[in-house]
Design a protein around this motif. Structure first.
Motif, PDB file in Angstrom:
ATOM      1  N   SER A   1       0.687  -1.097  -0.160  1.00 41.12           N
ATOM      2  CA  SER A   1      -0.052   0.022   0.013  1.00 41.12           C
ATOM      3  C   SER A   1       0.943   1.135  -0.041  1.00 41.12           C
ATOM      4  CB  SER A   1      -0.913   0.139   1.174  1.00 41.12           C
ATOM      5  OG  SER A   1      -0.110   0.270   2.456  1.00 41.12           O
ATOM      6  N   GLU A   2       0.263   2.287   0.025  1.00 42.46           N
ATOM      7  CA  GLU A   2       0.987   3.556   0.113  1.00 42.46           C
ATOM      8  C   GLU A   2       1.117   3.880   1.689  1.00 42.46           C
ATOM      9  OE1 GLU A   2      -1.720   7.318  -0.066  1.00 42.46           O
ATOM     10  OE2 GLU A   2      -2.932   5.815  -1.254  1.00 42.46           O
ATOM     11  N   LEU A   3       1.878   4.954   1.857  1.00 42.93           N
ATOM     12  CA  LEU A   3       2.124   5.336   3.185  1.00 42.93           C
ATOM     13  C   LEU A   3       0.952   5.932   4.060  1.00 42.93           C
ATOM     14  CD1 LEU A   3       4.674   5.109   5.338  1.00 42.93           C
ATOM     15  CD2 LEU A   3       5.063   7.565   4.685  1.00 42.93           C
ATOM     16  N   PHE A   4       0.692   5.466   5.171  1.00 48.00           N
ATOM     17  CA  PHE A   4      -0.559   5.799   5.984  1.00 48.00           C
ATOM     18  C   PHE A   4       0.075   6.198   7.170  1.00 48.00           C
ATOM     19  CE2 PHE A   4      -2.900   3.263   2.805  1.00 48.00           C
ATOM     20  CZ  PHE A   4      -3.729   4.189   2.266  1.00 48.00           C
ATOM     21  N   SER A   5      -0.881   6.794   8.316  1.00 48.68           N
ATOM     22  CA  SER A   5      -0.392   7.001   9.438  1.00 48.68           C
ATOM     23  C   SER A   5      -1.906   7.016  10.546  1.00 48.68           C
ATOM     24  CB  SER A   5       0.187   8.436   9.889  1.00 48.68           C
ATOM     25  OG  SER A   5      -0.627   9.399   9.530  1.00 48.68           O
ATOM     26  N   PHE A   6      -1.747   6.744  11.737  1.00 51.85           N
ATOM     27  CA  PHE A   6      -2.775   6.880  12.477  1.00 51.85           C
ATOM     28  C   PHE A   6      -2.126   7.315  14.107  1.00 51.85           C
ATOM     29  CE2 PHE A   6      -1.071   2.504  13.032  1.00 51.85           C
ATOM     30  CZ  PHE A   6      -1.111   2.114  14.589  1.00 51.85           C
ATOM     31  N   THR A   7      -2.957   7.632  14.925  1.00 48.53           N
ATOM     32  CA  THR A   7      -2.609   8.243  16.130  1.00 48.53           C
ATOM     33  C   THR A   7      -3.399   7.383  17.267  1.00 48.53           C
ATOM     34  OG1 THR A   7      -1.926  10.300  15.455  1.00 48.53           O
ATOM     35  CG2 THR A   7      -2.337  10.202  17.689  1.00 48.53           C
ATOM     36  N   THR A   8      -2.760   6.815  18.191  1.00 47.27           N
ATOM     37  CA  THR A   8      -3.294   5.880  19.291  1.00 47.27           C
ATOM     38  C   THR A   8      -3.787   6.789  20.323  1.00 47.27           C
ATOM     39  OG1 THR A   8      -0.958   5.772  20.494  1.00 47.27           O
ATOM     40  CG2 THR A   8      -1.635   3.902  19.257  1.00 47.27           C
ATOM     41  N   PRO A   9      -5.083   6.421  21.042  1.00 46.38           N
ATOM     42  CA  PRO A   9      -5.614   7.345  21.830  1.00 46.38           C
ATOM     43  C   PRO A   9      -4.586   7.555  23.074  1.00 46.38           C
ATOM     44  CG  PRO A   9      -7.214   5.583  21.148  1.00 46.38           C
ATOM     45  CD  PRO A   9      -5.641   5.278  20.721  1.00 46.38           C
ATOM     46  N   GLU A  10      -4.948   8.692  23.802  1.00 47.19           N
ATOM     47  CA  GLU A  10      -4.286   8.740  25.141  1.00 47.19           C
ATOM     48  C   GLU A  10      -4.561   7.577  26.087  1.00 47.19           C
ATOM     49  OE1 GLU A  10      -1.735  11.096  25.640  1.00 47.19           O
ATOM     50  OE2 GLU A  10      -2.020  12.391  24.215  1.00 47.19           O
ATOM     51  N   GLU A  11      -3.923   7.550  27.109  1.00 49.88           N
ATOM     52  CA  GLU A  11      -4.016   6.463  27.954  1.00 49.88           C
ATOM     53  C   GLU A  11      -5.418   6.795  28.696  1.00 49.88           C
ATOM     54  OE1 GLU A  11      -3.991   2.919  29.675  1.00 49.88           O
ATOM     55  OE2 GLU A  11      -2.041   3.566  28.721  1.00 49.88           O
ATOM     56  N   ASP A  12      -5.660   8.070  29.315  1.00 45.66           N
ATOM     57  CA  ASP A  12      -6.838   8.543  29.977  1.00 45.66           C
ATOM     58  C   ASP A  12      -7.060   9.836  29.403  1.00 45.66           C
ATOM     59  OD1 ASP A  12      -8.931   8.645  31.604  1.00 45.66           O
ATOM     60  OD2 ASP A  12      -7.886   9.262  33.501  1.00 45.66           O
ATOM     61  N   PRO A  13      -7.514  10.152  28.265  1.00 43.76           N
ATOM     62  CA  PRO A  13      -7.678  11.339  27.565  1.00 43.76           C
ATOM     63  C   PRO A  13      -8.748  12.401  28.255  1.00 43.76           C
ATOM     64  CG  PRO A  13      -8.487   9.913  26.222  1.00 43.76           C
ATOM     65  CD  PRO A  13      -8.022   8.987  27.450  1.00 43.76           C
ATOM     66  N   GLU A  14      -8.690  13.320  28.383  1.00 45.21           N
ATOM     67  CA  GLU A  14      -9.570  14.387  28.981  1.00 45.21           C
ATOM     68  C   GLU A  14     -10.735  14.564  28.027  1.00 45.21           C
ATOM     69  OE1 GLU A  14      -9.311  16.590  32.061  1.00 45.21           O
ATOM     70  OE2 GLU A  14      -7.732  14.975  32.322  1.00 45.21           O
ATOM     71  N   GLN A  15     -10.618  14.348  26.785  1.00 46.97           N
ATOM     72  CA  GLN A  15     -11.916  14.431  25.871  1.00 46.97           C
ATOM     73  C   GLN A  15     -11.964  13.515  24.976  1.00 46.97           C
ATOM     74  OE1 GLN A  15     -11.168  18.394  24.548  1.00 46.97           O
ATOM     75  NE2 GLN A  15     -10.663  17.827  22.383  1.00 46.97           N
ATOM     76  N   VAL A  16     -12.899  13.173  24.291  1.00 49.24           N
ATOM     77  CA  VAL A  16     -13.189  12.265  23.231  1.00 49.24           C
ATOM     78  C   VAL A  16     -14.407  12.947  22.399  1.00 49.24           C
ATOM     79  CG1 VAL A  16     -15.067  10.897  24.318  1.00 49.24           C
ATOM     80  CG2 VAL A  16     -13.809   9.960  22.486  1.00 49.24           C
ATOM     81  N   SER A  17     -13.821  12.595  21.047  1.00 54.60           N
ATOM     82  CA  SER A  17     -15.028  13.069  19.880  1.00 54.60           C
ATOM     83  C   SER A  17     -15.422  12.135  18.821  1.00 54.60           C
ATOM     84  CB  SER A  17     -14.807  14.455  19.323  1.00 54.60           C
ATOM     85  OG  SER A  17     -13.571  14.391  18.780  1.00 54.60           O
ATOM     86  N   TRP A  18     -16.506  12.002  18.298  1.00 54.16           N
ATOM     87  CA  TRP A  18     -16.937  10.997  17.481  1.00 54.16           C
ATOM     88  C   TRP A  18     -17.794  11.449  16.606  1.00 54.16           C
ATOM     89  CZ3 TRP A  18     -18.646  10.892  22.195  1.00 54.16           C
ATOM     90  CH2 TRP A  18     -19.833  10.393  22.498  1.00 54.16           C
TER      91      TRP A  18
END
Length: 404
Positions: free
Chosen positions: A140-157
């Motif tokens: 594939s081409e090069l992609f990236s992602f970011t893991t969630p924080e361990e205990d994040p202050e916020q979340v959005s979806w």
């Protein structure tokens, strides 16, 4: 996957030669030879969809993709574009191979960290007990992602529902929300029914991956239409989570339920091969256990997402069963927000005394002018939901303060 090219069995093979003999006498044999050659020409090894992310966690992420030929597949990844690490999946000493649906979970990752990756599939041209012959490798081409924080202050979806086999709606709706988000939730009836693998690829996996899912994960739960069709049993193979589950992400505890069909199990269209009443009852018992967990009790916000609304969705059997089984539980255990689809009419129902002490938000339907996308964001004190119609206009809003 159903191949668009003709596959000749013995009768078809002999029939082609018989026709060739007849046409030869008429001087048309060269055309038949060309047709026969085209029908058996080898198909190039190719991906059937881009990689898509599943089952996110602070220290792990699942990557899935498909190719058109049995292969051995792996991921190369790292914290820079140079990659440097490799992962494949093995179980009981055997590495996954000679398959076309690939599911590899990257583990021991760092929370809140961006990773770059490429996926690879090496064709297995021949697989004998003591001889394995590889074909070519595709990447594939090069992609990236970011893991969630361990205990994040916020979340959005983001939340979408009732796409009903209109794949162009997915990138269009995602593009309307200009706010950042951590994941996308598909709240059922993304398909009309389950026909074959190609439908899943063309109407969900590819448009989602092209729009966001190679960089942001998605969660999918069934609607009543995903329980229909000859390919319904294979549908779970394309995701990395069960149909109903609980998950905590920062200040939010999510409960995802699978509401099943909207008609009686005995309805003639089901031909006696469904058992959704018992399945819903089992989920109600499971939810009672979830509500006793520390994660549920301490969450700043308790959000339930399921396809059929527990209220405001008519008096068919499925909705009434959901109301009877889940309604009292959600009220008793004081959920804060309920998200659904199914009715094809977008609306925000404010709390109703004696029924639901929480907003019931129902997304729109598949037709142009009725499609919706929700953006939800929560921190330690506030939760805000904005629902947009497919022209970008706001058609619903909820703002909550944490009660815990």
């Amino acid at each position: 996957m159903q191949d668009d090219k003709p596959v000749l069995g013995r009768r078809g093979f002999l029939g082609t030669f018989a026709k060739a003999g007849i046409l030869s006498a008429a001087g048309l044999a060269p055309a038949v030879k060309s047709l026969a050659a085209a029908s058996v020409a080898p198909e190039a090894h190719a991906f059937l969809c881009p990689p898509y992310l599943q089952n996110p966690a602070p220290t792990a992420m699942t990557l899935m993709w498909l190719s058109n030929k049995p292969s051995y597949s792996w991921i190369e990844y790292g914290e820079t574009a140079e990659l440097g690490l490799k992962a494949h999946h093995s179980q009981a000493g055997i590495v996954d191979s000679y398959n076309r649906i690939y599911r590899i979970r990257l583990e021991h990752l760092q929370p809140g960290t961006t990773y770059y990756y490429k996926v690879f599939s090496k064709e297995i041209a021949e697989f004998r007990p003591y001889k394995l012959t590889y074909g070519g490798t595709i990447s594939s081409e090069l992609f990236s992602f970011t893991t969630p924080e361990e205990d994040p202050e916020q979340v959005s979806w983001l939340v979408m529902n009732d796409i009903h086999d209109r794949p162009a709606s997915i990138p269009h709706l995602v593009s309307l929300s200009k706010e950042p988000y951590d994941f996308v939730f598909f709240n059922g009836d993304i398909f009309d029914y389950q026909e074959d693998e190609k439908q899943i690829i063309d109407h969900l996996l590819t448009p989602a991956a092209q729009a966001f899912a190679s960089q942001k994960p998605f969660i999918f739960t069934r609607g009543n239409h995903e329980t229909r069709g000859k390919f319904r049993r294979e549908l779970p193979d394309y995701f990395d989570h069960p149909w109903f589950f609980a998950k905590t992400w920062g200040p939010v505890h999510f409960t995802v339920l699978d509401t099943g069909e909207d008609k009686e199990d005995t309805h003639p269209v089901y031909a006696g091969i469904v058992d959704f009443d018992e399945y819903r009852r089992q989920q109600a018992e499971w939810f009672k256990q979830v509500a006793q967990t520390k994660a549920f009790k301490k969450a700043k916000f308790r959000v339930v997402m399921m396809h059929i609304p527990v209220y405001h969705s008519g008096d068919w059997h499925g909705p009434m069963e959901c109301q009877k089984l889940f309604g009292p539980l959600f009220q008793q255990h004081k959920i804060d927000l309920f998200l659904a689809g199914h009715t094809h009419r977008y609306v925000v129902h404010q709390p109703v005394e004696g029924k639901h002490a929480y907003p019931v938000v129902i997304g729109g339907g598949p037709k142009e002018g009725a499609r919706t996308i929700m953006h939800v964001k929560a921190d330690q004190k506030n939760l805000k939901l904005v629902m947009l119609k497919d022209d970008g206009s706001e058609v619903g809003r909820v703002e909550l303060k944490s009660r815990r």
